[in-house]
Design a protein around this motif. Structure first.
Motif, PDB file in Angstrom:
ATOM      1  N   ARG A 281      -7.439  10.481 -10.123  1.00  0.00           N
ATOM      2  CA  ARG A 281      -7.107   9.709  -8.951  1.00  0.00           C
ATOM      3  C   ARG A 281      -7.264  10.477  -7.667  1.00  0.00           C
ATOM      4  O   ARG A 281      -7.969   9.771  -6.749  1.00  0.00           O
ATOM      5  CB  ARG A 281      -5.658   9.376  -9.085  1.00  0.00           C
ATOM      6  CG  ARG A 281      -5.374   8.031  -8.088  1.00  0.00           C
ATOM      7  CD  ARG A 281      -3.794   7.734  -8.161  1.00  0.00           C
ATOM      8  NE  ARG A 281      -3.059   8.923  -7.526  1.00  0.00           N
ATOM      9  CZ  ARG A 281      -2.992   8.966  -6.425  1.00  0.00           C
ATOM     10  NH1 ARG A 281      -3.383   8.194  -5.324  1.00  0.00           N
ATOM     11  NH2 ARG A 281      -2.052  10.084  -5.970  1.00  0.00           N
ATOM     12  N   ARG A 282      -6.795  11.564  -7.492  1.00  0.00           N
ATOM     13  CA  ARG A 282      -7.228  12.340  -6.206  1.00  0.00           C
ATOM     14  C   ARG A 282      -8.508  12.531  -5.909  1.00  0.00           C
ATOM     15  O   ARG A 282      -9.156  12.590  -4.764  1.00  0.00           O
ATOM     16  CB  ARG A 282      -6.243  13.700  -6.218  1.00  0.00           C
ATOM     17  CG  ARG A 282      -4.826  13.325  -6.030  1.00  0.00           C
ATOM     18  CD  ARG A 282      -4.004  14.594  -6.404  1.00  0.00           C
ATOM     19  NE  ARG A 282      -2.463  14.302  -6.111  1.00  0.00           N
ATOM     20  CZ  ARG A 282      -1.711  15.270  -6.157  1.00  0.00           C
ATOM     21  NH1 ARG A 282      -1.937  16.602  -6.234  1.00  0.00           N
ATOM     22  NH2 ARG A 282      -0.226  14.906  -6.102  1.00  0.00           N
ATOM     23  N   TRP A 283      -9.240  12.883  -7.100  1.00  0.00           N
ATOM     24  CA  TRP A 283     -10.908  13.266  -6.850  1.00  0.00           C
ATOM     25  C   TRP A 283     -11.430  12.027  -6.159  1.00  0.00           C
ATOM     26  O   TRP A 283     -12.426  11.989  -5.484  1.00  0.00           O
ATOM     27  CB  TRP A 283     -11.296  13.747  -8.203  1.00  0.00           C
ATOM     28  CG  TRP A 283     -10.883  15.514  -8.523  1.00  0.00           C
ATOM     29  CD1 TRP A 283     -10.237  16.050  -7.436  1.00  0.00           C
ATOM     30  CD2 TRP A 283     -11.078  16.093  -9.489  1.00  0.00           C
ATOM     31  NE1 TRP A 283     -10.100  17.336  -7.984  1.00  0.00           N
ATOM     32  CE2 TRP A 283     -10.536  17.281  -9.172  1.00  0.00           C
ATOM     33  CE3 TRP A 283     -11.677  15.656 -10.663  1.00  0.00           C
ATOM     34  CZ2 TRP A 283     -10.638  18.352 -10.271  1.00  0.00           C
ATOM     35  CZ3 TRP A 283     -11.718  16.655 -11.805  1.00  0.00           C
ATOM     36  CH2 TRP A 283     -11.128  18.082 -11.537  1.00  0.00           C
TER      37      TRP A 283
ATOM     38  N   VAL B 146     -13.245  19.575   7.337  1.00  0.00           N
ATOM     39  CA  VAL B 146     -12.130  19.000   7.495  1.00  0.00           C
ATOM     40  C   VAL B 146     -11.312  19.234   6.184  1.00  0.00           C
ATOM     41  O   VAL B 146     -11.698  18.816   4.974  1.00  0.00           O
ATOM     42  CB  VAL B 146     -12.201  17.423   7.348  1.00  0.00           C
ATOM     43  CG1 VAL B 146     -10.791  16.580   7.241  1.00  0.00           C
ATOM     44  CG2 VAL B 146     -12.909  16.926   8.565  1.00  0.00           C
ATOM     45  N   VAL B 147     -10.339  20.310   6.394  1.00  0.00           N
ATOM     46  CA  VAL B 147      -9.455  20.738   5.399  1.00  0.00           C
ATOM     47  C   VAL B 147      -8.197  19.817   5.172  1.00  0.00           C
ATOM     48  O   VAL B 147      -7.320  20.007   5.975  1.00  0.00           O
ATOM     49  CB  VAL B 147      -9.294  22.257   5.454  1.00  0.00           C
ATOM     50  CG1 VAL B 147      -8.721  22.712   4.293  1.00  0.00           C
ATOM     51  CG2 VAL B 147     -10.710  23.095   5.629  1.00  0.00           C
ATOM     52  N   CYS B 148      -7.957  19.534   3.965  1.00  0.00           N
ATOM     53  CA  CYS B 148      -6.663  18.691   3.818  1.00  0.00           C
ATOM     54  C   CYS B 148      -6.226  18.732   2.092  1.00  0.00           C
ATOM     55  O   CYS B 148      -6.817  19.265   1.333  1.00  0.00           O
ATOM     56  CB  CYS B 148      -7.388  17.249   3.838  1.00  0.00           C
ATOM     57  SG  CYS B 148      -8.301  16.551   2.596  1.00  0.00           S
ATOM     58  N   THR B 149      -4.922  18.111   2.099  1.00  0.00           N
ATOM     59  CA  THR B 149      -4.385  18.294   0.748  1.00  0.00           C
ATOM     60  C   THR B 149      -4.491  17.017   0.200  1.00  0.00           C
ATOM     61  O   THR B 149      -4.972  16.018   0.962  1.00  0.00           O
ATOM     62  CB  THR B 149      -2.902  18.760   0.965  1.00  0.00           C
ATOM     63  OG1 THR B 149      -2.319  17.706   2.130  1.00  0.00           O
ATOM     64  CG2 THR B 149      -2.740  20.101   1.367  1.00  0.00           C
ATOM     65  N   PRO B 150      -4.420  16.821  -1.129  1.00  0.00           N
ATOM     66  CA  PRO B 150      -4.766  15.367  -1.811  1.00  0.00           C
ATOM     67  C   PRO B 150      -3.819  14.220  -1.091  1.00  0.00           C
ATOM     68  O   PRO B 150      -2.477  14.647  -1.027  1.00  0.00           O
ATOM     69  CB  PRO B 150      -4.217  15.776  -3.073  1.00  0.00           C
ATOM     70  CG  PRO B 150      -4.472  17.137  -3.315  1.00  0.00           C
ATOM     71  CD  PRO B 150      -4.136  17.818  -2.119  1.00  0.00           C
ATOM     72  N   GLY B 151      -4.284  13.343  -1.002  1.00  0.00           N
ATOM     73  CA  GLY B 151      -3.499  12.178  -0.274  1.00  0.00           C
ATOM     74  C   GLY B 151      -3.555  12.143   1.180  1.00  0.00           C
ATOM     75  O   GLY B 151      -3.296  11.174   1.732  1.00  0.00           O
ATOM     76  N   ALA B 152      -3.967  13.161   2.102  1.00  0.00           N
ATOM     77  CA  ALA B 152      -3.903  13.333   3.348  1.00  0.00           C
ATOM     78  C   ALA B 152      -5.597  13.386   3.941  1.00  0.00           C
ATOM     79  O   ALA B 152      -5.845  13.549   5.040  1.00  0.00           O
ATOM     80  CB  ALA B 152      -3.515  14.553   3.927  1.00  0.00           C
TER      81      ALA B 152
ATOM     82  N   ALA C  81       0.947  18.028   5.336  1.00  0.00           N
ATOM     83  CA  ALA C  81       2.201  17.458   5.818  1.00  0.00           C
ATOM     84  C   ALA C  81       2.333  17.568   7.166  1.00  0.00           C
ATOM     85  O   ALA C  81       3.353  16.657   7.466  1.00  0.00           O
ATOM     86  CB  ALA C  81       3.151  18.430   4.819  1.00  0.00           C
ATOM     87  N   ALA C  82       2.273  18.503   7.711  1.00  0.00           N
ATOM     88  CA  ALA C  82       2.805  18.627   9.301  1.00  0.00           C
ATOM     89  C   ALA C  82       2.174  17.517  10.058  1.00  0.00           C
ATOM     90  O   ALA C  82       2.453  16.911  10.922  1.00  0.00           O
ATOM     91  CB  ALA C  82       2.308  20.158   9.835  1.00  0.00           C
ATOM     92  N   GLU C  83       0.708  17.388   9.927  1.00  0.00           N
ATOM     93  CA  GLU C  83       0.007  16.365  10.643  1.00  0.00           C
ATOM     94  C   GLU C  83      -1.172  15.839   9.770  1.00  0.00           C
ATOM     95  O   GLU C  83      -1.883  16.434   9.459  1.00  0.00           O
ATOM     96  CB  GLU C  83      -0.837  17.072  11.908  1.00  0.00           C
ATOM     97  CG  GLU C  83      -1.584  16.203  12.755  1.00  0.00           C
ATOM     98  CD  GLU C  83      -2.212  16.928  14.165  1.00  0.00           C
ATOM     99  OE1 GLU C  83      -2.936  16.202  14.585  1.00  0.00           O
ATOM    100  OE2 GLU C  83      -2.183  18.202  14.025  1.00  0.00           O
TER     101      GLU C  83
ATOM    102  N   VAL D  45       0.872  -1.271  -0.128  1.00  0.00           N
ATOM    103  CA  VAL D  45       0.118  -0.095  -0.074  1.00  0.00           C
ATOM    104  C   VAL D  45       1.059   1.395  -0.103  1.00  0.00           C
ATOM    105  O   VAL D  45       2.001   1.153   0.199  1.00  0.00           O
ATOM    106  CB  VAL D  45      -0.873   0.048   1.176  1.00  0.00           C
ATOM    107  CG1 VAL D  45      -1.853  -1.269   1.175  1.00  0.00           C
ATOM    108  CG2 VAL D  45      -0.009  -0.064   2.504  1.00  0.00           C
ATOM    109  N   PRO D  46       0.267   2.657  -0.209  1.00  0.00           N
ATOM    110  CA  PRO D  46       1.206   3.613  -0.648  1.00  0.00           C
ATOM    111  C   PRO D  46       1.911   4.312   0.857  1.00  0.00           C
ATOM    112  O   PRO D  46       3.212   4.516   0.995  1.00  0.00           O
ATOM    113  CB  PRO D  46       0.415   4.639  -1.016  1.00  0.00           C
ATOM    114  CG  PRO D  46      -0.904   3.755  -1.691  1.00  0.00           C
ATOM    115  CD  PRO D  46      -1.053   2.599  -0.927  1.00  0.00           C
ATOM    116  N   ASP D  47       1.140   4.235   1.907  1.00  0.00           N
ATOM    117  CA  ASP D  47       1.531   5.064   3.150  1.00  0.00           C
ATOM    118  C   ASP D  47       1.280   4.257   4.348  1.00  0.00           C
ATOM    119  O   ASP D  47       0.407   3.003   4.362  1.00  0.00           O
ATOM    120  CB  ASP D  47       0.904   6.667   3.163  1.00  0.00           C
ATOM    121  CG  ASP D  47      -0.686   6.444   3.234  1.00  0.00           C
ATOM    122  OD1 ASP D  47      -1.243   5.744   3.634  1.00  0.00           O
ATOM    123  OD2 ASP D  47      -1.124   7.313   2.459  1.00  0.00           O
TER     124      ASP D  47
END
Length: 701
Positions: free
Chosen positions: A555-557, A516-522, A502-504, A231-233
């Motif tokens: 993919r991110r969407w 819930v505000v996030c960046t793609p993948g988080a 990235a930070a948390e 898996v990725p992470d």
């Protein structure tokens, strides 16, 4: 014996008794011979199979082969195939791996002896050596580079621990949930009967995919065979590991991740090597896990760039597991909510079958997707207008909060305002001192907001003027996650705002009203699913200068949309992009296979991977030219470039260049061999300037 030689004493005639007595001189006695002694430090070869073929740990392409050494008698028992050894090479002691022992050598001179056996543990069995050799050949690399990725560092204390008992085979799990997918049950039946089956699985939105993968792994383990799930992470790893422990048992599952300490990582890896564990779950480092009698290899979300190893020879998890499955006659599964062009090629070529749900099942599970372009109707709320939140997105979030559910907001960039441009002509804003990009640092000084500053040199810009149109106004190219969280917090007073980036990175959030505000993948998993997902600034993702921009955006969407409740339960996805785009239509219809087929067809027309095999040669202009001049191309070979990369010197010449070499897919192995041989000849000439070679790179632009 010739006459010139003196006769030995015992051949002389005895003196006559009748002759006058003469006093004979007594002969000097020769002392008895002592057994021959070996000189101090001299070694004797092993009585059986005295020649060892060793791979030395030296990353030079022209030394990528085995070297013969003599096995001393004292190391006869410990020098087993696959063990770690120390040998003297070019006057220095280096590490190596003993591949095999034989009784003959083609080397005509005297062989050097093995210095010592570092460990008699056979860490490189023949099956793993074959995998590493195949990966090195595929990616034009060296075996020593691949071994650094495949074998963890030795931990002597852990290695001395007694081996654990093999875990018992689990019972066959219940797999009725796979009946939602066409060919899903057939794939599990093949695993239960230890037959080879290759498939590309498109998971439904809201699917408990860790449980489905655990069921597939447990089915293979119930037949006494091994399984490797990558898996990725670490967040995905935790979920899949918990699901596998529930079905297989804690002793039958090992989680391999690079972040473990050296002792624990080596302990788990040894448990897999010694056959105590049947199921391996891990991130990229687990693709070489030496499971015994493998029956299933799985990669989840193969489009994630975390699956590409950043170390030479830059292997991809999907390709490594695919080669292992083909070599061992095992099953192979590519899973995800979206689909890459590489996975689509496996389907169209007939090598793998697609596992997907019927359209009726898909419509019942998918959320409602609404696209909005740049000219959207802004919400009437003052704070929402400041945040440039579309009215439909504002209403979708309010409905989610009214239903007691959280809302997900995906922002392409982290930070406050990552980039600025002219407010009139949208020309990117640059620093007047070093031409670096301008950005808002955030915060305040003496009660006033901090002015824009350069992201390279840090010099503030207090009097900006656009060099193109003369405007003094600035606008945000992309509003970051931190700034978005502030603005949305004012738009929805009383609703808690949580950020994941990235930070948390949050693993999960409770199922109650929250932004819930996030960046793609988080994106964290919400208990019971999200009520709405707001995918902002879609044009920023689609406008990236990248060959895979559309594929990566979809993919991110879809990863975010899959966390939303079905449309029948009020789940909505608002995407900030034009409805006429193919990638948006694929999201609206929830049809990644159609988009992947379009991507593959376009790459066939353009001549880009995976439709062709491509090699990237990067380095100084001199180094790139030396490789290209010594590169015999196959019949379909074509060189693109070289093109400059990075900075220029005082004379206007590029410091680094890159050239692309492409061939038809059937000649991919020939291209890899030709590039490897060219680099080997260059290393043999002791070239100083380094060169970076990568096969099928993800980034081409």
């Amino acid at each position: 014996m010739t006459s010139s030689e003196p006769a030995p004493l015992w051949d002389l005639p005895e003196p006559s008794r009748s002759a006058p007595e003469q006093k004979a001189t007594p002969a000097k006695k020769t002392p008895p011979r002592k057994p021959a002694r070996s000189r101090k430090g001299q070694q004797t070869p092993a009585p059986e199979l005295p020649v060892a073929k060793v791979v030395v740990d030296i990353p030079l392409a022209h030394l990528d082969r085995t070297f013969d050494y003599q096995v001393p008698e004292k190391l006869h028992e410990s020098a087993v195939p696959g063990c770690r050894v120390r040998v003297r090479f070019a006057g220095q002691l280096v590490d190596g791996y003993l591949i095999e022992r034989t009784d003959k050598t083609e080397y005509e001179r005297k062989l050097a002896y093995l210095e010592r056996v570092t460990s008699s543990e056979p860490v490189l069995p023949p099956s793993l050596h074959a995998v590493c050799r195949s990966v090195a050949d595929r990616y034009a690399g060296t075996l020593s580079d691949v071994l650094r990725l495949a074998l963890p560092p030795r931990h002597a204390k852990t290695e001395a621990e007694p081996p654990a008992e093999p875990a018992p085979a689990p019972a066959a799990p219940e797999v009725s949930a796979w009946s939602r997918y066409q060919r899903g049950e057939a794939f599990l039946e093949a695993l239960a009967e230890s037959r080879q089956a290759n498939a590309v699985w498109q998971a439904l939105p809201g699917e408990d995919w860790p449980r489905r993968l655990a069921e597939a792994a447990a089915t293979a383990a119930s037949q006494g065979r091994g399984a490797v799930l990558v898996v990725p992470d670490h967040r995905d790893l935790t979920r899949v590991h918990e699901a596998c422990v529930e079905l297989v048992g804690e002793k039958g599952v090992a989680a391999l991740i690079a972040g473990l300490g050296p002792a624990e990582r080596y302990r788990r890896w040894l448990s897999v090597l010694r056959g105590a564990v049947r199921v391996v779950v891990g991130t990229r480092a687990a693709m070489f896990a030496p499971v015994a009698d493998p029956g299933l290899f799985v990669v989840w979300d193969d489009g994630d760039d975390l699956h590409l190893d950043p170390h030479a020879p830059y292997p991809h998890v999907r390709d490594v597991l695919m080669d292992r499955a083909h070599a061992t006659k095992s099953s192979f599964l590519v899973g995800g909510f979206a689909r890459t062009a590489e996975a689509q090629l496996l389907v169209e070529s007939g090598w793998a079958h697609q596992i997907q749900a019927a359209r009726a099942e898909l419509r019942a599970a998918a959320p409602r997707v609404t696209p909005v372009g740049e000219d959207f109707d802004v919400a009437r709320d003052e704070a929402a207008r400041v945040a440039r939140l579309p009215a439909v997105a504002f209403e979708a979030a309010r409905q989610a909060f009214a239903a007691g559910l959280p809302a997900l907001v995906q922002v392409p960039r982290r930070g406050y305002v990552p980039g600025l441009s002219c407010g009139q002509c949208r020309t990117p804003a640059h620093c007047r001192r070093c031409a670096g990009p301008l950005a808002l640092p955030g915060g305040s000084a003496d009660g006033a907001p901090r002015p824009p500053a350069c992201r390279w040199c840090g010099v503030p810009e207090t009097a900006f003027r656009c060099p193109a149109c003369g405007s003094v106004r600035l606008r945000a190219v992309v509003v970051g996650a931190k700034r978005t969280a502030e603005e949305l917090g004012r738009a929805f007073p009383g609703v808690p705002v949580r950020t994941s980036g990235a930070a948390e990175v949050l693993a999960s959030v409770p199922g109650r009203p929250a932004l819930v505000v996030c960046t793609p993948g988080a994106e964290p998993v919400a208990e019971g699913g999200y009520g709405a997902a707001l995918l902002l600034d879609g044009w920023a993702l689609l406008g990236r200068q990248d060959l895979r921009a559309a594929e990566e955006t979809l993919r991110r969407w879809m990863a975010a949309g899959a966390l939303v409740r079905p449309a029948s339960s009020g789940g909505r996805v608002i995407v900030g992009a034009e409805a006429g785009l193919a990638v948006v239509q694929a999201l609206v219809r929830w049809d990644p296979g159609w988009h992947a087929s379009q991507e593959l067809e376009q790459r066939r027309e353009l001549g880009f991977p995976p439709a062709v095999r491509m090699a990237s040669v990067e380095g100084s202009p001199t180094a790139v030219a030396s490789v290209l001049d010594d590169l015999p191309l196959p019949d379909s070979g074509e060189v693109l470039g070289p093109v400059p990369l990075g900075d220029y010197d005082d004379e206007g010449n590029a410091d680094r260049e890159r050239a692309l070499v492409r061939v038809a897919r059937p000649e991919g192995r020939a291209l890899a061999a030709a590039v490897r041989d060219a680099v080997a000849r260059r290393d043999a000439r002791k070239a100083v300037e380094p060169v970076r070679v990568q096969l099928d790179p993800l980034a081409l632009i």
